[in-house]
Scaffold this motif. Structure first.
Motif, PDB file in Angstrom:
ATOM      1  N   SER A  95       0.828  -1.213   0.000  1.00 10.94           N
ATOM      2  CA  SER A  95       0.000   0.000   0.000  1.00 10.94           C
ATOM      3  C   SER A  95       0.862   1.262   0.000  1.00 10.94           C
ATOM      4  CB  SER A  95      -0.932   0.013   1.213  1.00 10.94           C
ATOM      5  OG  SER A  95      -0.195   0.130   2.426  1.00 10.94           O
ATOM      6  N   GLU A 128       1.236   3.385  -3.611  1.00 13.57           N
ATOM      7  CA  GLU A 128       0.243   4.380  -4.025  1.00 13.57           C
ATOM      8  C   GLU A 128       0.247   5.582  -3.095  1.00 13.57           C
ATOM      9  OE1 GLU A 128      -3.611   3.016  -4.988  1.00 13.57           O
ATOM     10  OE2 GLU A 128      -2.898   1.459  -6.355  1.00 13.57           O
ATOM     11  N   LYS A 179       0.898   9.399  -4.446  1.00 10.66           N
ATOM     12  CA  LYS A 179      -0.104  10.448  -4.252  1.00 10.66           C
ATOM     13  C   LYS A 179       0.440  11.628  -3.454  1.00 10.66           C
ATOM     14  CE  LYS A 179      -4.638  11.431  -2.248  1.00 10.66           C
ATOM     15  NZ  LYS A 179      -5.859  10.871  -1.600  1.00 10.66           N
ATOM     16  N   GLN A 184       4.764   4.318 -11.994  1.00 13.91           N
ATOM     17  CA  GLN A 184       4.297   3.200 -11.164  1.00 13.91           C
ATOM     18  C   GLN A 184       4.303   1.937 -11.998  1.00 13.91           C
ATOM     19  OE1 GLN A 184       0.586   3.642  -9.057  1.00 13.91           O
ATOM     20  NE2 GLN A 184       0.431   1.451  -8.619  1.00 13.91           N
ATOM     21  N   SER A 240       7.561   1.043  -7.928  1.00 16.52           N
ATOM     22  CA  SER A 240       7.702   2.414  -8.400  1.00 16.52           C
ATOM     23  C   SER A 240       9.117   2.715  -8.865  1.00 16.52           C
ATOM     24  CB  SER A 240       7.308   3.403  -7.297  1.00 16.52           C
ATOM     25  OG  SER A 240       8.170   3.275  -6.173  1.00 16.52           O
TER      26      SER A 240
END
Length: 292
Positions: free
Chosen positions: A56, A59, A63, A82, A94
């Motif tokens: 997790s 992301e 962001k 990504q 990434s």
């Protein structure tokens, strides 16, 4: 843990980002535990979570790091692309800009007191960023910024187990002092893993902060563990003073440092680097607490 090799990373780059086929891929010496890091050419890094529990973070960083970057005075990772899960590697990953610098150590820091001021300045800048839409502390970041009591059983179990080497009453006293107060202000941004492996040094000064995978919003006391993990008595006082924190926050921060030191000491093979590190930090915490 997923086995990650240079060959696997080469395959992922060549298949998903063929524009970089001609660039070299080399493992970074101190790659970390949650992620494996590789250098891509001279200007980029590739980060791959080592387990799905860390996935997790990809992301989150994609962001939020672009939001943070213009508001911080030190370099932080800048996501470029990504990578997608595949048959060969089942998690997102990434590609980021490379940040020059060495992993911090006592040997490459010219002045720990100046380093304490530099780190405190960075953390205060991070805490000043609007956190109203941030990710609440919880399972996603291993409760950094949340309630330290989630680790109560682990902590007490290890304290009892090592009672022949440390005074269990003293360790319990330190621990219960950390649990005695709760963070009651508005949630603040926290890095989540302010540790030597995630701080970079150039010319003896802090020059960059990496690995925001355990970021979140909540109680920032867990970001203060370097007070015992790295600083000496003088620089510890400077660091905590520059952070402008009250005694309750210091007590909770010491609790976070105690929990991590205990499990590092006991959950790793005795004599290993991780176990020795945990014992050293335990000794620092006990000595510092006794001197209060």
């Amino acid at each position: 843990m997923i086995e990650i090799t240079t060959e696997l990373v080469r395959q992922l780059i060549d298949s998903q980002f063929p524009k970089w086929k001609g660039l070299t891929i080399t493992p970074v010496e101190k790659s970390g535990h949650d992620n494996r890091t590789y250098r891509l050419g001279d200007e980029m890094t590739i980060r791959l979570p080592s387990h799905e529990r860390y996935a997790s973070a990809v992301e989150k960083e994609l962001k939020w790091l672009p939001v943070f970057k213009p508001l911080l005075s030190l370099p932080i990772p800048a996501p470029i692309e990504q990578g997608k899960p595949s048959d060969e590697y089942p998690l997102p990953w990434s590609v980021n800009r490379w940040i020059e610098g060495e992993t911090v150590s006592h040997a490459n820091v010219l002045d720990r007191s100046v380093f304490a001021e530099d780190l405190a300045k960075f953390l205060r800048e991070l805490e000043a960023i609007d956190a109203s839409h941030g990710i609440p502390a919880g399972i996603q970041n291993f409760h950094r910024g949340g309630d330290l009591a989630v680790y109560d059983t682990d902590t007490r179990t290890v304290i009892e187990k090592i009672s022949g080497q440390y005074d269990p009453k003293l360790l319990i006293e330190i621990w219960e002092l950390a649990l005695a107060t709760k963070f009651q202000a508005s949630p603040l941004w926290l890095h989540g893993d302010v540790a030597v492996g995630n701080l970079l040094v150039q010319d003896g000064r802090l020059c960059g902060v990496i690995d925001f995978g355990t970021m979140g919003v909540g109680d920032p006391s867990s970001d203060l563990v370097m007070a015992w993990n790295f600083f000496d008595d003088i620089s510890r006082e400077i660091f905590l003073r520059c952070m402008n924190v009250d005694q309750d926050t210091v007590d909770r921060a010491r609790g976070w440092a105690l929990w991590k030191a205990l499990i590092s000491y006991d959950w790793n093979e005795q004599g290993s680097e991780a176990s020795n590190w945990g014992k050293h930090v335990l000794d620092v915490i006990v000595r510092d607490y006794k001197s209060l």
